[in-house]
Design an enzyme around this catalytic site. Structure first.
Site, PDB file in Angstrom:
ATOM      1  N   GLY A 151      -7.820   2.090  -1.873  1.00 41.28           N
ATOM      2  CA  GLY A 151      -7.745   1.644  -0.483  1.00 41.28           C
ATOM      3  C   GLY A 151      -9.045   1.785   0.286  1.00 41.28           C
ATOM      4  O   GLY A 151      -9.059   1.661   1.512  1.00 41.28           O
ATOM      5  N   GLY A 170      -3.608  -2.933  -2.091  1.00 41.16           N
ATOM      6  CA  GLY A 170      -3.810  -3.859  -0.970  1.00 41.16           C
ATOM      7  C   GLY A 170      -3.787  -5.328  -1.359  1.00 41.16           C
ATOM      8  O   GLY A 170      -3.141  -6.152  -0.691  1.00 41.16           O
ATOM      9  N   GLU A 177      -6.637   5.869 -11.722  1.00 40.99           N
ATOM     10  CA  GLU A 177      -6.953   5.488 -10.351  1.00 40.99           C
ATOM     11  C   GLU A 177      -7.786   6.584  -9.690  1.00 40.99           C
ATOM     12  O   GLU A 177      -7.222   7.570  -9.185  1.00 40.99           O
ATOM     13  CB  GLU A 177      -5.668   5.297  -9.546  1.00 40.99           C
ATOM     14  CG  GLU A 177      -4.742   4.253 -10.101  1.00 40.99           C
ATOM     15  CD  GLU A 177      -3.817   3.720  -9.014  1.00 40.99           C
ATOM     16  OE1 GLU A 177      -3.876   2.522  -8.749  1.00 40.99           O
ATOM     17  OE2 GLU A 177      -3.073   4.513  -8.423  1.00 40.99           O
ATOM     18  N   GLU A 182      -1.117   9.179  -3.844  1.00 48.09           N
ATOM     19  CA  GLU A 182      -0.569   9.390  -2.488  1.00 48.09           C
ATOM     20  C   GLU A 182       0.633  10.318  -2.538  1.00 48.09           C
ATOM     21  O   GLU A 182       0.874  11.099  -1.613  1.00 48.09           O
ATOM     22  CB  GLU A 182      -0.225   8.030  -1.853  1.00 48.09           C
ATOM     23  CG  GLU A 182      -1.498   7.274  -1.466  1.00 48.09           C
ATOM     24  CD  GLU A 182      -1.382   5.769  -1.465  1.00 48.09           C
ATOM     25  OE1 GLU A 182      -0.259   5.237  -1.482  1.00 48.09           O
ATOM     26  OE2 GLU A 182      -2.443   5.106  -1.461  1.00 48.09           O
ATOM     27  N   ASN A 218       1.474  -2.674  -6.357  1.00 52.85           N
ATOM     28  CA  ASN A 218       2.096  -1.560  -5.643  1.00 52.85           C
ATOM     29  C   ASN A 218       2.060  -1.882  -4.145  1.00 52.85           C
ATOM     30  O   ASN A 218       1.019  -1.791  -3.517  1.00 52.85           O
ATOM     31  CB  ASN A 218       1.313  -0.272  -5.943  1.00 52.85           C
ATOM     32  CG  ASN A 218       1.789   0.911  -5.110  1.00 52.85           C
ATOM     33  OD1 ASN A 218       2.864   0.868  -4.520  1.00 52.85           O
ATOM     34  ND2 ASN A 218       0.990   1.971  -5.066  1.00 52.85           N
ATOM     35  N   TRP A 219       3.205  -2.273  -3.630  1.00 54.69           N
ATOM     36  CA  TRP A 219       3.251  -2.687  -2.208  1.00 54.69           C
ATOM     37  C   TRP A 219       3.217  -1.488  -1.264  1.00 54.69           C
ATOM     38  O   TRP A 219       3.134  -1.668  -0.058  1.00 54.69           O
ATOM     39  CB  TRP A 219       4.526  -3.496  -1.944  1.00 54.69           C
ATOM     40  CG  TRP A 219       4.619  -4.800  -2.664  1.00 54.69           C
ATOM     41  CD1 TRP A 219       3.745  -5.294  -3.602  1.00 54.69           C
ATOM     42  CD2 TRP A 219       5.632  -5.797  -2.502  1.00 54.69           C
ATOM     43  NE1 TRP A 219       4.156  -6.537  -4.040  1.00 54.69           N
ATOM     44  CE2 TRP A 219       5.319  -6.864  -3.374  1.00 54.69           C
ATOM     45  CE3 TRP A 219       6.776  -5.890  -1.724  1.00 54.69           C
ATOM     46  CZ2 TRP A 219       6.105  -8.007  -3.470  1.00 54.69           C
ATOM     47  CZ3 TRP A 219       7.570  -7.022  -1.821  1.00 54.69           C
ATOM     48  CH2 TRP A 219       7.226  -8.075  -2.682  1.00 54.69           C
ATOM     49  N   LYS A 220       3.358  -0.302  -1.799  1.00 56.60           N
ATOM     50  CA  LYS A 220       3.403   0.921  -0.980  1.00 56.60           C
ATOM     51  C   LYS A 220       4.479   0.789   0.111  1.00 56.60           C
ATOM     52  O   LYS A 220       5.485   0.124  -0.114  1.00 56.60           O
ATOM     53  CB  LYS A 220       2.017   1.223  -0.391  1.00 56.60           C
ATOM     54  CG  LYS A 220       0.904   1.163  -1.438  1.00 56.60           C
ATOM     55  CD  LYS A 220      -0.361   1.799  -0.976  1.00 56.60           C
ATOM     56  CE  LYS A 220      -1.462   1.508  -1.980  1.00 56.60           C
ATOM     57  NZ  LYS A 220      -2.586   2.391  -1.876  1.00 56.60           N
ATOM     58  N   SER A 243      -9.054  -0.478  -5.393  1.00 61.02           N
ATOM     59  CA  SER A 243      -9.798  -1.574  -4.765  1.00 61.02           C
ATOM     60  C   SER A 243     -10.078  -2.729  -5.719  1.00 61.02           C
ATOM     61  O   SER A 243     -11.153  -3.330  -5.686  1.00 61.02           O
ATOM     62  CB  SER A 243     -11.097  -1.039  -4.138  1.00 61.02           C
ATOM     63  OG  SER A 243     -10.797  -0.098  -3.121  1.00 61.02           O
TER      64      SER A 243
HETATM   65  C1  PEP Z   1      -2.914   1.791  -5.440  1.00 63.27           C
HETATM   66  O1  PEP Z   1      -2.262   2.024  -4.439  1.00 63.27           O
HETATM   67  O2  PEP Z   1      -2.482   2.133  -6.535  1.00 63.27           O
HETATM   68  C2  PEP Z   1      -4.191   1.099  -5.312  1.00 63.27           C
HETATM   69  C3  PEP Z   1      -4.935   0.977  -6.361  1.00 63.27           C
HETATM   70  O3  PEP Z   1      -4.521   0.638  -4.045  1.00 63.27           O
HETATM   71  P1  PEP Z   1      -5.735  -0.364  -3.689  1.00 63.27           P
HETATM   72  O4  PEP Z   1      -5.718  -1.480  -4.694  1.00 63.27           O
HETATM   73  O5  PEP Z   1      -5.453  -0.822  -2.318  1.00 63.27           O
HETATM   74  O6  PEP Z   1      -7.006   0.429  -3.795  1.00 63.27           O
END
Ligand code: PEP
Length: 252
Positions: free
Chosen positions: A172, A235, A166, A96, A9-11, A213
């Site tokens: 993050g 990330g 999640e 988010e 997920n590049w957001k 993470s």
């Molecule tokens: C996400 O945005 O779905 C996510 C898990 O982010 P990160 O890996 O940065 O915690």
């Protein structure tokens, strides 16, 4: 039985030029990773460029959101049929979106049903906040998100969806859940709720990803758990070597 699944997920990161550079950097090695469903989820405007780069490979493409209506006066929104031109997948109900854009179990459910109608595989995100975790409400919150978000799906389609657990406090933050805690939620809460909704056979075929993470260092520990079928990576999906290592860990 369940093919491991890793989605990046590049957001809201990467211009089209940067997206091309990122895929050029990791695409060739990523294509070599066998036995894992690998999916890239860039921002809307980079979908076409990335679709062209992964076309003819086994790398899948997903969007990060969509509207539930087919078309019309919804300024700024993107319809399921527009995504279907490029994508096989769509992330729905990311925390988010729930936190900053007011998404609820009800709107997530409308989107999931719209994805079914269009034949897009949803990656449906669920997870509790830090306050909910600390007050022992994880099971109750996550169960409700699964039951409400996924209700009304046809059984045949349900078996092919993907769910991502999640915990919001792990996204993050660099503070991943322990693999044991994630396994417990995957097995006793998410898969149990999927069984109540769709029956044992369908629930056993649905991939449940862990997100929060995930890195090249901790990925293998998550993937060694029986009910953790892959990862939704934020990330670390922006770092080619890191994302590749996570996909390789899922392949083992
Ligand atoms: C996400 O945005 O779905 C996510 C898990 O982010 P990160 O890996 O940065 O915690």
């Amino acid at each position: 039985m369940r093919t491991p699944f890793v989605a990046g997920n590049w957001k809201m990161n990467k211009t089209v030029a940067e997206a091309r550079e990122l895929v050029a950097g990791m695409g060739p090695a990523l294509k070599q990773v066998q036995g894992v469903d690998k999916v890239l989820c860039p921002p809307f405007v980079a979908l076409l460029a990335v679709a062209n780069l992964v076309s003819g490979t086994e790398i899948g493409l997903g969007a990060q959101n969509m509207h539930w209506e087919e078309k019309g006066a919804f300024t700024g929104e993107v319809a399921p049929g527009m995504l279907k031109e490029f994508c096989q997948y769509v992330i729905l109900g990311h925390s988010e979106r729930r936190t900053y854009f007011g998404e609820t179990d009800e709107t997530v459910n409308k989107k999931v049903l719209a994805a079914q109608k269009q034949g897009l595989t949803p990656i449906v995100c669920v997870g509790e906040t830090l306050a909910q975790y600390e007050s022992g409400q994880t099971a109750q919150i996550v169960r409700r998100q699964v039951l409400e978000g996924l209700k009304g799906l046809d059984l045949a389609f349900a078996a092919q969806i993907v769910v991502a657990y999640e915990p919001v406090w792990a996204i993050g933050t660099g503070k991943a859940s322990s693999a044991e805690n994630a396994e417990m939620v995957h097995r006793d809460v998410v898969r149990a709720a999927l069984t109540d909704l769709f029956g044992e056979a369908a629930a056993q075929s649905i991939r449940i990803l862990y997100g929060g993470s995930v890195t090249a260092v901790n990925a293998a520990e998550f993937f060694s758990q029986p009910d953790i079928d892959g990862a939704l990576v934020g990330g670390a999906s922006l770092k080619p070597a890191e994302f590749l290592a996570i996909c390789q860990a899922a392949a083992q």
